[in-house]
Scaffold this active site. Structure first.
Site, PDB file in Angstrom:
ATOM      1  N   CYS A 293      33.562  40.206  45.778  1.00 35.91           N
ATOM      2  CA  CYS A 293      33.097  39.413  44.643  1.00 35.91           C
ATOM      3  C   CYS A 293      32.062  38.381  45.063  1.00 35.91           C
ATOM      4  CB  CYS A 293      34.278  38.722  43.985  1.00 35.91           C
ATOM      5  SG  CYS A 293      35.287  37.795  45.147  1.00 35.91           S
TER       6      CYS A 293
ATOM      7  N   GLY B  84      39.019  40.657  38.664  1.00 39.21           N
ATOM      8  CA  GLY B  84      38.299  41.888  38.339  1.00 39.21           C
ATOM      9  C   GLY B  84      36.945  41.566  37.737  1.00 39.21           C
ATOM     10  N   SER B  85      36.443  42.507  36.963  1.00 40.38           N
ATOM     11  CA  SER B  85      35.071  42.375  36.467  1.00 40.38           C
ATOM     12  C   SER B  85      35.006  41.442  35.248  1.00 40.38           C
ATOM     13  CB  SER B  85      34.563  43.760  36.069  1.00 40.38           C
ATOM     14  OG  SER B  85      35.414  44.290  35.068  1.00 40.38           O
ATOM     15  N   PRO B  86      33.843  40.837  35.020  1.00 42.45           N
ATOM     16  CA  PRO B  86      33.689  39.994  33.832  1.00 42.45           C
ATOM     17  C   PRO B  86      33.970  40.761  32.537  1.00 42.45           C
ATOM     18  CG  PRO B  86      31.891  39.604  35.373  1.00 42.45           C
ATOM     19  CD  PRO B  86      32.671  40.763  35.922  1.00 42.45           C
TER      20      PRO B  86
ATOM     21  N   VAL C 248      36.124  43.260  31.925  1.00 42.17           N
ATOM     22  CA  VAL C 248      37.569  43.367  31.682  1.00 42.17           C
ATOM     23  C   VAL C 248      38.170  41.959  31.530  1.00 42.17           C
ATOM     24  CG1 VAL C 248      39.762  44.252  32.558  1.00 42.17           C
ATOM     25  CG2 VAL C 248      37.684  45.606  32.837  1.00 42.17           C
ATOM     26  N   GLY C 249      37.587  40.974  32.204  1.00 41.48           N
ATOM     27  CA  GLY C 249      38.048  39.580  32.037  1.00 41.48           C
ATOM     28  C   GLY C 249      38.032  39.164  30.567  1.00 41.48           C
TER      29      GLY C 249
ATOM     30  N   GLU D  50      39.555  35.465  37.767  1.00 39.92           N
ATOM     31  CA  GLU D  50      38.749  35.477  38.996  1.00 39.92           C
ATOM     32  C   GLU D  50      37.787  36.650  38.858  1.00 39.92           C
ATOM     33  OE1 GLU D  50      38.913  33.542  41.883  1.00 39.92           O
ATOM     34  OE2 GLU D  50      40.311  32.168  40.941  1.00 39.92           O
TER      35      GLU D  50
HETATM   36  P1  NAD Z   1      38.024  45.975  36.987  1.00 47.18           P
HETATM   37  O1  NAD Z   1      37.809  44.842  36.059  1.00 47.18           O
HETATM   38  O2  NAD Z   1      37.475  47.295  36.632  1.00 47.18           O
HETATM   39  O3  NAD Z   1      39.582  46.217  37.259  1.00 47.18           O
HETATM   40  C1  NAD Z   1      40.450  45.182  37.674  1.00 47.18           C
HETATM   41  C2  NAD Z   1      41.855  45.479  37.196  1.00 47.18           C
HETATM   42  O4  NAD Z   1      41.854  45.490  35.772  1.00 47.18           O
HETATM   43  C3  NAD Z   1      42.425  46.816  37.648  1.00 47.18           C
HETATM   44  O5  NAD Z   1      43.786  46.642  38.003  1.00 47.18           O
HETATM   45  C4  NAD Z   1      42.301  47.694  36.403  1.00 47.18           C
HETATM   46  O6  NAD Z   1      43.296  48.688  36.298  1.00 47.18           O
HETATM   47  C5  NAD Z   1      42.485  46.675  35.291  1.00 47.18           C
HETATM   48  N1  NAD Z   1      41.819  47.077  34.044  1.00 47.18           N
HETATM   49  C6  NAD Z   1      40.789  47.931  33.874  1.00 47.18           C
HETATM   50  N2  NAD Z   1      40.475  48.041  32.564  1.00 47.18           N
HETATM   51  C7  NAD Z   1      41.338  47.246  31.900  1.00 47.18           C
HETATM   52  C8  NAD Z   1      41.526  46.932  30.524  1.00 47.18           C
HETATM   53  N3  NAD Z   1      40.771  47.469  29.575  1.00 47.18           N
HETATM   54  N4  NAD Z   1      42.501  46.066  30.199  1.00 47.18           N
HETATM   55  C9  NAD Z   1      43.252  45.498  31.157  1.00 47.18           C
HETATM   56  N5  NAD Z   1      43.125  45.751  32.478  1.00 47.18           N
HETATM   57  C10 NAD Z   1      42.189  46.632  32.842  1.00 47.18           C
HETATM   58  O7  NAD Z   1      37.463  45.466  38.391  1.00 47.18           O
HETATM   59  P2  NAD Z   1      37.381  46.269  39.744  1.00 47.18           P
HETATM   60  O8  NAD Z   1      36.307  47.307  39.626  1.00 47.18           O
HETATM   61  O9  NAD Z   1      38.733  46.688  40.183  1.00 47.18           O
HETATM   62  O10 NAD Z   1      36.888  45.107  40.745  1.00 47.18           O
HETATM   63  C11 NAD Z   1      35.547  44.753  40.901  1.00 47.18           C
HETATM   64  C12 NAD Z   1      35.221  43.494  40.124  1.00 47.18           C
HETATM   65  O11 NAD Z   1      36.140  42.477  40.463  1.00 47.18           O
HETATM   66  C13 NAD Z   1      33.848  42.940  40.473  1.00 47.18           C
HETATM   67  O12 NAD Z   1      33.235  42.448  39.310  1.00 47.18           O
HETATM   68  C14 NAD Z   1      34.176  41.809  41.428  1.00 47.18           C
HETATM   69  O13 NAD Z   1      33.167  40.819  41.518  1.00 47.18           O
HETATM   70  C15 NAD Z   1      35.443  41.292  40.854  1.00 47.18           C
HETATM   71  N6  NAD Z   1      36.250  40.598  41.868  1.00 47.18           N
HETATM   72  C16 NAD Z   1      36.444  39.251  41.753  1.00 47.18           C
HETATM   73  C17 NAD Z   1      37.171  38.575  42.725  1.00 47.18           C
HETATM   74  C18 NAD Z   1      37.402  37.086  42.671  1.00 47.18           C
HETATM   75  O14 NAD Z   1      38.252  36.611  43.411  1.00 47.18           O
HETATM   76  N7  NAD Z   1      36.686  36.340  41.849  1.00 47.18           N
HETATM   77  C19 NAD Z   1      37.698  39.280  43.787  1.00 47.18           C
HETATM   78  C20 NAD Z   1      37.490  40.643  43.862  1.00 47.18           C
HETATM   79  C21 NAD Z   1      36.774  41.298  42.880  1.00 47.18           C
END
Ligand code: NAD
Length: 466
Positions: free
Chosen positions: A249, A193-195, A197-198, A215
């Site tokens: 991503c 997911g996003s940096p 939330v990471g 990731e």
């Molecule tokens: P996101 O971080 O918003 O959400 C990812 C997941 O985290 C979802 O399941 C969401 O429900 C959960 N989440 C949201 N808020 C949370 C919190 N406070 N605590 C715990 N979990 C929470 O990301 P997104 O919008 O779904 O995806 C897009 C991002 O993901 C972009 O930054 C993209 O570059 C990245 N991405 C990375 C890869 C990779 O393999 N490196 C692949 C795909 C997407």
């Protein structure tokens, strides 16, 4: 505690209680059988997967097959065929200090894992890590993204039909549910997911000292040098930027082109984009933007750029969540387009004279997940590669390193921690345990009491090893 929370806690407790038993009962044959079940599940549900992706993202069937369906099956097949070798203990050479002992690395499952997936490849980014997780002998709770509800519901149904809930379970929901899950003491957390939330995930993992694979994403640059094959560059940049409407991503985020070839490249991009997506936002070959919120975010990025002096080189139009390809120039550092991960079909184009300025600009940001270089000059490619860092480098291509399962896939710091895919994915879900066995270790002659004889021997050893 709500009833949903207590149901999740019960599933988690059962999985965790199975950690000991799985170390012995979830061997090569059982893991292969689990991977076969996962592959069968995906194949049997191909039509439903394509339909869910159409409902959630308006994704053309070709992209659904190429991105979610085939990538998932490839990950499963690769793990299945290499599993025997990956699971074997590896012997290591003795060091001088441990002569007389045999050392080996045994690969153990981590235990009970949490997989949190994003929406942009809802099947592949939930089931791909699950394949690595099962290959490594773990149980897992999978939480798909709430932004792709049809895909999330289908993943939940398919998994419930395929696996016992003490091996794999799906917990659906938004960030509230994710936060509840993160409070549980998982052995490993695999987050895509996003940096932003990471960071939250890593902070939560610090409470239980769960290991993490993150990731993440970021702004992956593409550089087109003065000696690039412009047709090749336009083909790959169009593919990389507009596949999945730029919601990958590793999509090229922005482009640096040498001033001497800028006009030629822009002309080649216009041609290639027109051929692929003639009708702009109405093209049936273009995936939709996932939500009204994300579509509004992209419109705001463009408006902010235009307000601050950016110019549109090509606009594919926007109709709600249908956003056509956009090429922009005149981007300055104060614009949101220059600051945020774009994650949509907008390509800012910067021209450059000296490669030093491009390298400085890249090194001034978070380390990107991917960096792409188009050039025929091997020395320039080597210089750019040596002076920058990123999760991966693609030379004269975009995106496709993702499908090379013999390469680790992951970021560096701001773009991620750890790696996925193939053997790297298997290791992410494994603990490499050191085992040292005494055969005829001589060390006891140095044990206390430290008599003059022992001290003389220590002196000798010091001369030898020091
Ligand atoms: P996101 O971080 O918003 O959400 C990812 C997941 O985290 C979802 O399941 C969401 O429900 C959960 N989440 C949201 N808020 C949370 C919190 N406070 N605590 C715990 N979990 C929470 O990301 P997104 O919008 O779904 O995806 C897009 C991002 O993901 C972009 O930054 C993209 O570059 C990245 N991405 C990375 C890869 C990779 O393999 N490196 C692949 C795909 C997407």
């Amino acid at each position: 505690m709500t009833s949903a929370q207590s149901a999740t806690a019960t599933i988690f407790a059962r999985m965790k209680a199975g950690n000991d038993a799985r170390r012995t009962s979830f061997g090569l044959a059982e893991r292969r059988a689990a991977l076969d079940r996962l592959a069968d599940m995906v194949r049997r549900n191909e039509t439903a997967i394509i339909a869910a992706l159409r409902a959630d993202l308006g994704r053309p069937e070709a992209e659904a097959v190429l991105m979610d369906y085939l990538n998932t099956l490839q990950e499963i097949r690769h793990a299945r065929s290499h599993l025997h070798r990956w699971m074997k203990p590896r012997r290591v050479w003795p060091t001088l200090a441990t002569l007389g002992a045999s050392g080996r690395i045994e690969v153990q499952p981590r235990g009970t894992c949490l997989i949190i997936a994003p929406w942009n490849l809802p099947f592949h980014l939930a089931l791909g890590p699950l394949a690595s997780c099962l290959a490594a002998g773990n149980a897992a709770i999978v939480k798909p993204s709430e932004l792709t509800p049809a895909s999330s519901a289908l993943i939940a149904r398919m998994i419930a039909e395929t696996f016992p809930p003490d091996l794999v379970a799906v917990v659906e929901g938004d960030k509230v549910v994710a936060e509840e899950l993160l409070a549980l003491p998982f052995d490993h957390i695999f987050f895509t997911g996003s940096p932003a939330v990471g960071r939250i995930v890593m902070a939560a993992a610090a409470r239980t000292l769960a290991s993490v694979t993150l990731e993440l994403g970021g702004k992956s640059p593409v550089i087109v040098g003065p000696d690039a094959d412009l047709k090749q560059a336009a083909d790959w940049i169009t593919f990389g930027k507009f596949l999945n409407a730029g919601q990958n991503c590793i999509s090229p985020d922005h482009l640096y082109v040498h001033v001497s070839v800028k006009e030629g490249l822009v002309a080649a991009l216009r041609n290639r984009i027109a051929r692929a997506y003639g009708n702009g936002e109405a093209s049936p070959h273009l995936t939709r933007i996932v939500s009204p919120g994300h579509a509004a975010r992209l419109a705001a990025l463009i408006a902010d750029g235009l307000d601050k002096g950016a110019r549109v080189l090509l606009s594919g139009g926007q109709d709600g969540q249908a956003v056509g390809p956009q090429l922009m120039e005149g981007i300055t550092p104060d614009m949101r387009l220059a600051q945020e991960e774009i994650f949509g079909p907008i390509l800012p184009i910067h021209s450059f004279d000296s490669i030093d300025s491009v390298i400085d600009a890249i090194n001034a940001r978070e380390k990107p997940l991917a960096l792409y270089v188009f050039d025929r000059d091997a020395a320039r490619i080597a210089e750019i590669t040596r002076r920058t860092t990123s999760g991966a480098v693609g030379v004269n291509l975009t995106l496709v390193h993702y499908s090379q399962l013999n390469l680790p896939f992951g970021g560096v710091n701001g773009s991620g921690i750890g790696a996925a895919h193939g053997h790297a994915g298997f290791l992410a879900f494994s603990h490499e345990r050191a085992v040292l066995r005494n055969r005829f270790l001589l060390l006891p002659i140095l044990f206390p009491p430290y008599t003059p004889r022992v001290l003389r021997l220590i002196g000798l050893v010091k001369r030898f090893l020091g």
